[in-house]
Design an enzyme around this catalytic site. Sequence first.
Site, PDB file in Angstrom:
ATOM      1  N   PRO A   1       1.562  -4.288  -0.085  1.00  0.00           N
ATOM      2  CA  PRO A   1       2.082  -4.336  -1.969  1.00  0.00           C
ATOM      3  C   PRO A   1       3.365  -3.308  -1.871  1.00  0.00           C
ATOM      4  CG  PRO A   1      -0.187  -2.478  -1.347  1.00  0.00           C
ATOM      5  CD  PRO A   1       0.672  -2.665  -0.164  1.00  0.00           C
ATOM      6  N   GLU A   2       3.844  -3.614  -3.248  1.00  0.00           N
ATOM      7  CA  GLU A   2       4.975  -3.202  -4.048  1.00  0.00           C
ATOM      8  C   GLU A   2       4.876  -3.418  -4.980  1.00  0.00           C
ATOM      9  OE1 GLU A   2       8.523  -4.887  -1.761  1.00  0.00           O
ATOM     10  OE2 GLU A   2       8.243  -5.709  -0.187  1.00  0.00           O
TER      11      GLU A   2
END
Length: 272
Positions: free
Chosen positions: A2-3
């Site tokens: 995840p960013e």
Amino acid sequence: MPELPEVETIRLGLERELVGRTVVSVDWRGSAFRKASPQPLNQLAGRQVLHIDRHAKFLFVRLDNGATWLVHLGMTGKLLFHGLGDAEAPHTHLRLELDDGRELRYVDPRRFGMLRLYGPGQLVEDVDHYGPDALDPAFTATVLADAMRTSRAPMKAFLLDQTKVAGLGNIYVCEALWRAGISPRRKACNVAKAKVVPLYQQILAVLQDALADGGTSFNDYVNTIGDPGTFVSNLAVFQREGAPCLRPGCPGQVTRIVQSGRSTFYCSRCQR
DNA sequence: ATGATCTCCTGAGCGC
DNA sequence: TGCGCTCAGGAGATCA
């Protein structure tokens, strides 16, 4: 995995579902992570959650005794709400029983994530060396320009460097550079001044667009209720090797190269 | 001091 | 079916 947009999507889910809840009991498996917790995670028991902050890809769960529970999902971490009797997924490392009859579980096959509980008043040190969050007002075009001027790193590495601007990962770096028409190989200090403001604007735009879609899901990213994000259909270059460039009028195609050991996707025709 | 490389760990996908 | 190889959304340590 995840960013920033994915972590912000999770933060919003936690804000809706976890804030105000009290942890009734903790089931911590003691799995080895890359960084140990300053305080035992069992001390989450009895604590009420007051609010959830985020800086880059770190979540800060603020507790009623002044403690902070720091969560980083690494590549494969997930925070998921479950019913008490739900079957347990492999690589479940933590289960928090909540006072509404549900559980919050942390699942992470690769264990690149971080679960760190800081005691009341204890300073959270993990983001001390980080630059401004990409969606925080402290991140301005001037801040970006100043950092770029003094860096000889290729733009790809520059934007991945969390000490310059924090929250971007491999996907959104590739996408922002494509949107701005800048080569990932160009040294930061060699980017034309006229392209810095557009780059700044495209960084914000791609993050906001992805956030509006609940993030990007390939295999395993899901939000706190298990839904994937849909931004994958709006990716211009990431994981599109060999496909035609989507810029109107550009005859190029998407190329994959390796920079500092990681895949970069870009169009060498229109990203200069 | 900066930038490149290695490392942590498991699983999925591919070619043979 | 199974083996071995490569690759994966992150980031800290180490090396040049």
